[in-house]
Design an enzyme around this catalytic site. Structure first.
Site, PDB file in Angstrom:
ATOM      1  N   VAL A  15      44.565  49.672  38.832  1.00 52.69           N
ATOM      2  CA  VAL A  15      45.996  49.538  39.119  1.00 52.69           C
ATOM      3  C   VAL A  15      46.819  49.646  37.845  1.00 52.69           C
ATOM      4  O   VAL A  15      47.827  50.355  37.797  1.00 52.69           O
ATOM      5  CB  VAL A  15      46.283  48.205  39.835  1.00 52.69           C
ATOM      6  CG1 VAL A  15      47.783  48.024  40.063  1.00 52.69           C
ATOM      7  CG2 VAL A  15      45.537  48.141  41.161  1.00 52.69           C
ATOM      8  N   LYS A 207      46.254  36.230  51.637  1.00 50.07           N
ATOM      9  CA  LYS A 207      47.438  37.021  51.964  1.00 50.07           C
ATOM     10  C   LYS A 207      48.220  36.390  53.108  1.00 50.07           C
ATOM     11  O   LYS A 207      49.455  36.331  53.080  1.00 50.07           O
ATOM     12  CB  LYS A 207      47.016  38.453  52.326  1.00 50.07           C
ATOM     13  CG  LYS A 207      46.382  39.206  51.166  1.00 50.07           C
ATOM     14  CD  LYS A 207      45.753  40.518  51.624  1.00 50.07           C
ATOM     15  CE  LYS A 207      45.092  41.246  50.466  1.00 50.07           C
ATOM     16  NZ  LYS A 207      44.380  42.464  50.915  1.00 50.07           N
TER      17      LYS A 207
END
Length: 439
Positions: A15, A207
């Site tokens: 990333v 999450k």
């Protein structure tokens, strides 16, 4: 044009390297869009000598994340290290303490320390942005924090782990076992060498905990989620679901009830014709149900360098466009100190019913015994099927598949526990919730 927004990045993995590449290659476009240049001026990573395919010339290198957060001449600290504790936690706290804006993709950090970090950010007048922490490239955080203002949200649910969705998709489409699909996911880089965090549901739970707080205004409760992964889902379950008109997905579900908030992560049978059933492979999907808008479903790439970097860059762009002294949207949608204590909902009836599969010894009275145990726990059966299995064993085996009407989970668990005492079960029973289409 305004002064450049100076960025420091901790972590140059997939990333981080993608983020550097995008910012450098689109510098002119970003300057126009953001109203000011966006420049990477400082970085840190474990291995300074590694070839990442990016140009770091002229960028200051720091010895570690905390060092960068404390000393670098930057406006925004980007944390892409991962982990709830250690360097990631210390570095983000150090950056916020300086009044630096922070962008992170770290769901574990937020699940366990998000409220404290939001409090520091609000005290220092800094922004804490984390779009990339949930569902990769899907802008679900912005939707909950900003776009749905005025809506009362009743439920948030979805497919939030690409590894699990990939495995379940391959099992169904190619008839492969769980073990074979997991090996393939590891070979392709979709699953880690130790995949437990994904396949046991922990990643989805982190999450979901974040989305629950944004949706309902409670303090994050990552350890108070009913959790069940996909390791026990067999090819027999996949096939039986298809015969019944369903597809199995690992869902994270959070909903508000009259008695509190319910959070759960588990395999779920969803109707084949539903939109979420069509979400295959590593793709993620998040649905938000509210009183004004109705249901909003967002589908997109849930992981990967470019998808996650895109969300990180979106957070950076928001900071670049923000005006000093302007009213800021709280990191968790609600001011951190105004978040309500988490109140766990009392167990309630599950309207969709349950799928129960069990392998039993093929002998007289088993079928009746199973039905009796269900009746004793006030469970109404919609259907009951019996079929021969392909197991090679001294005694013949049968597979019994039950589909219940709406009932309490506690009742199902008690009935299954009672059946286990009868002595005719082979292996562990499988219990999967069914989500039926709304009327």
């Amino acid at each position: 044009m305004a002064d450049a927004l100076k960025i420091g990045i901790a972590g140059l993995g997939t990333v981080g390297a993608s983020l550097v590449r995008i910012i450098q290659s689109r510098a002119n476009e970003l300057a126009v869009t953001c109203g000011r240049p966006v420049q990477i001026v400082a970085v840190t990573a474990r291995d300074r000598t590694k070839d990442r395919g990016i140009d770091l010339a002229g960028i200051e290198w720091f010895g570690g994340p905390v060092d960068l957060a404390q000393k670098a001449d930057i406006d925004v600290f980007v944390e892409l290290i991962g982990g709830a504790e250690g360097a990631a936690n210390a570095a983000v706290r150090a950056a916020l303490a300086r009044g630096l804006h922070v962008v992170t993709a770290n769901k574990a950090l937020l699940a366990y320390h998000g409220v404290e970090l939001a409090e520091i950010a609000e005290e220092k007048g800094a922004l804490l942005n984390f779009e990339a922490a949930v569902a990769g490239g899907i802008p679900v955080i912005k939707a909950l924090r900003e776009s749905l203002t005025g809506n009362t949200i009743s439920r948030v649910y979805g497919i939030m782990n690409g590894t699990c969705n990939y495995i379940l998709t391959r099992m169904e489409k190619e008839g492969l076992s769980f073990a074979d699909c997991l090996k393939e996911a590891q070979r392709l880089g979709y699953a880690e060498a130790d995949p437990a965090f994904d396949i046991e549901g922990n990643d989805t739970a982190h999450k979901l905990a974040i989305l629950t707080t944004l949706a309902f205004g409670n303090r994050i409760a990552a350890d108070d989620i009913y959790l069940e992964g996909i390791t026990n889902v067999s090819i027999e379950d996949i096939r039986a679901a298809a015969e019944l008109g369903y597809r199995i997905k690992l869902l994270g579900v959070a909903q508000r009830t009259e008695t509190g908030i319910e959070q759960r992560v588990h395999p779920t049978m969803v109707p084949l014709e539903s939109v979420i059933a069509q979400v295959d492979g590593v793709t993620n999907a998040v649905a938000i149900e509210s009183d004004i808008l109705g249901e909003l479903l967002m589908v997109g790439p849930g992981a990967g360098g470019n998808a996650t970097a895109s969300s990180v860059l979106g957070d950076i762009a928001d900071i670049a466009k923000s005006q000093p002294g302007a009213q800021r949207v709280p990191a968790l949608h609600h001011p951190a100190k105004a978040l309500e204590p988490y109140r766990k909902a009392q167990m309630q009836s599950h309207e969709g019913g349950y799928f129960i599969r069990m392998t039993v010894l093929d002998r007289t009275g088993v079928f009746a015994s199973v039905a009796t145990r269900m009746a004793e726990n006030h469970i109404s059966l919609e259907s009951i099927m019996q079929r021969a299995t392909q197991h090679l064993a001294p005694a013949h085996h049968q597979t019994i598949i039950l589909v219940t009407h709406a009932t309490m989970e506690d009742s199902v668990r008690k009935a299954v526990a009672a059946i286990k005492t009868e002595g005719y079960l082979v292996g562990e029973p499988q219990v999967i919730r069914i989500e039926r289409p709304k009327e």
